[in-house]
Design an enzyme around this catalytic site. Structure first.
Site, PDB file in Angstrom:
ATOM      1  N   THR A  40       0.828  -1.209   0.000  1.00 50.68           N
ATOM      2  CA  THR A  40       0.000   0.000   0.000  1.00 50.68           C
ATOM      3  C   THR A  40       0.864   1.262   0.000  1.00 50.68           C
ATOM      4  O   THR A  40       0.572   2.232  -0.692  1.00 50.68           O
ATOM      5  CB  THR A  40      -0.905   0.005   1.255  1.00 50.68           C
ATOM      6  OG1 THR A  40      -1.681  -1.185   1.244  1.00 50.68           O
ATOM      7  CG2 THR A  40      -1.809   1.208   1.303  1.00 50.68           C
ATOM      8  N   HIS A  43       2.233   1.901  -3.354  1.00 50.18           N
ATOM      9  CA  HIS A  43       1.206   2.525  -4.212  1.00 50.18           C
ATOM     10  C   HIS A  43       1.060   4.022  -3.918  1.00 50.18           C
ATOM     11  O   HIS A  43       0.927   4.836  -4.826  1.00 50.18           O
ATOM     12  CB  HIS A  43      -0.166   1.862  -4.022  1.00 50.18           C
ATOM     13  CG  HIS A  43      -0.202   0.427  -4.434  1.00 50.18           C
ATOM     14  ND1 HIS A  43       0.568  -0.067  -5.464  1.00 50.18           N
ATOM     15  CD2 HIS A  43      -0.906  -0.622  -3.960  1.00 50.18           C
ATOM     16  CE1 HIS A  43       0.334  -1.362  -5.597  1.00 50.18           C
ATOM     17  NE2 HIS A  43      -0.544  -1.726  -4.687  1.00 50.18           N
ATOM     18  N   CYS A  97     -21.464   0.283  13.868  1.00 51.38           N
ATOM     19  CA  CYS A  97     -22.221  -0.122  12.682  1.00 51.38           C
ATOM     20  C   CYS A  97     -22.683  -1.578  12.798  1.00 51.38           C
ATOM     21  O   CYS A  97     -22.333  -2.285  13.742  1.00 51.38           O
ATOM     22  CB  CYS A  97     -21.389   0.088  11.412  1.00 51.38           C
ATOM     23  SG  CYS A  97     -20.114  -1.157  11.174  1.00 51.38           S
TER      24      CYS A  97
HETATM   25 ZN   LIG Z   1     -18.317  -0.323  12.284  1.00 49.64          ZN
HETATM   26 ZN   LIG Z   2       0.089  -3.392   5.290  1.00 48.76          ZN
END
Ligand SMILES: [Zn+2]
Ligand SMILES: [Zn+2]
Length: 354
Positions: A40, A43, A97
């Site tokens: 990541t 990137h 959530c």
């Molecule tokens: Zn959540």
């Molecule tokens: Zn990672």
């Protein structure tokens, strides 16, 4: 403090001085002792299409895999103390959530990711919510502690549920010998897989040799192409593998993962694909009665306990040390990114030398 900052929407980053961050009541301030570079981060450095679409916050201190020492705690923090050595669960969940409230916090709908959505760890100091601070054994080498997050990805690929069939005595293929694939090989070996077959893209000698050293019984080049599946079948008494871990993100490897699978086997998909792909679901999945897991993050915090258990084994720790092929000062981060781009490295760990 010093930090590696993505200042402008363009390739590269700057090492510069920024204000030290302040903590809220439920957060901790951590002094970085070791940080490891993830795909990541490469990137974000390259500012590729994914990064251009994904990164909303600029300037951004990136980096998310790390270990450090807690130097300050907020007034509501109860579980973490000054002086604790910690690493970060990099998925910062809201806790409210539907997913969070049904024991799936790692795929929170309102997830923030450290070093992507908020300032990360390529800095002298980093702020973490208390819940995301994972307490390390104080004697664990910070470099090894810093790779627990991707190691957790490997473990989650292997054990995506609490009550999954055992790995012991099974034939397992690992497609892709990047750092997480390499770590998965070591985990599988420790767990007693019968035969571990690894495939590496191209003819990457560094990574193929590492795969063998970490416990792969057979290391094949993805260049075998159509023969690859036949070779793997032959190596498993004609049965094919019980478990295939797809860690390359290559469409042909995804197809092969299903082709080499024994009927009733399972596939974990971790590698991210550049674009949508076609797959013959009838033969790959339905008639095979295959089980497929999408792997995102680590379960919070079952996977971390599994990682802790693995790391309590000295032989396994040694293997993780060998996955770290480079330890360099953070001021040389450009060199680290280079090493990963050329795929000539396992894990590259940055030391806080500015
Ligand atoms: Zn959540
Ligand atoms: Zn990672």
């Amino acid at each position: 403090m010093k930090a590696v900052v993505k200042k402008r929407p363009e390739p590269g980053a700057e090492i510069t001085t920024v204000n030290e961050p302040k903590i809220h009541e439920n957060e901790v301030l951590v002094r970085m002792k070791a940080a490891s570079i993830c795909g990541t981060d490469v990137h974000i450095w390259e500012w590729n299409e994914w990064a251009r679409n994904r990164i909303k916050k600029i300037p951004l201190i990136f980096g998310h895999e790390f270990a450090g020492e807690v130097v300050e705690v907020g007034k509501d923090v109860t579980n973490v103390q000054k002086g604790d050595m910690v690493s970060a669960e990099t998925h910062i969940a809201d806790g409210t959530c539907y997913q969070c409230r049904t024991d799936r916090m790692h795929i929170c709908r309102n997830m923030e990711i450290l070093g992507v959505d908020r300032d990360g760890v390529f800095a002298e100091y980093v702020v973490l919510p208390e819940r995301n601070a994972w307490k390390n054994d104080p004697n664990l080498d910070p470099a090894i502690a810093s790779i627990q997050e991707p190691l957790g990805n490997a473990v989650q690929s292997i054990l995506p549920k609490d009550h999954i069939e055992d790995i012991t005595g099974k034939n397992v293929a690992v497609l892709g010998c990047g750092p997480i694939g390499l770590m998965a090989i070591a985990v599988l070996k420790t767990m007693g897989a019968t035969r571990i077959i690894a495939t590496a893209g191209g003819l990457n000698k560094t990574r193929m040799e590492l795969a063998e050293k970490l416990g792969a019984d057979l290391v094949l080049s993805a260049r075998e192409g159509a023969d690859l599946v036949k070779i793997i079948r032959d190596a498993t008494d004609g049965n094919g593998v019980d478990v295939a871990l797809e860690m390359s993100g290559s469409p042909s490897a995804v197809r092969q993962a299903f082709e080499m699978l024994t009927p009733g086997g399972r596939v974990s998909l971790l590698g991210l694909l550049d674009k949508p792909m076609e797959l013959d679901l009838n033969n790959a999945l339905i008639f095979k009665a295959a089980t497929v897991y999408g792997i995102s993050g680590r379960r919070m915090f079952q996977t971390w306990y599994q990682v802790k258990g693995l790391l309590s084994n000295p032989r396994f720790r040694e293997k993780m040390a060998s996955v770290i092929t480079h330890r360099i000062p953070i001021r040389d981060i450009a060199k680290g990114i280079d090493l990963l781009q050329s795929k000539q490295a396992g894990k590259v760990v940055l030391e806080p030398k500015w």
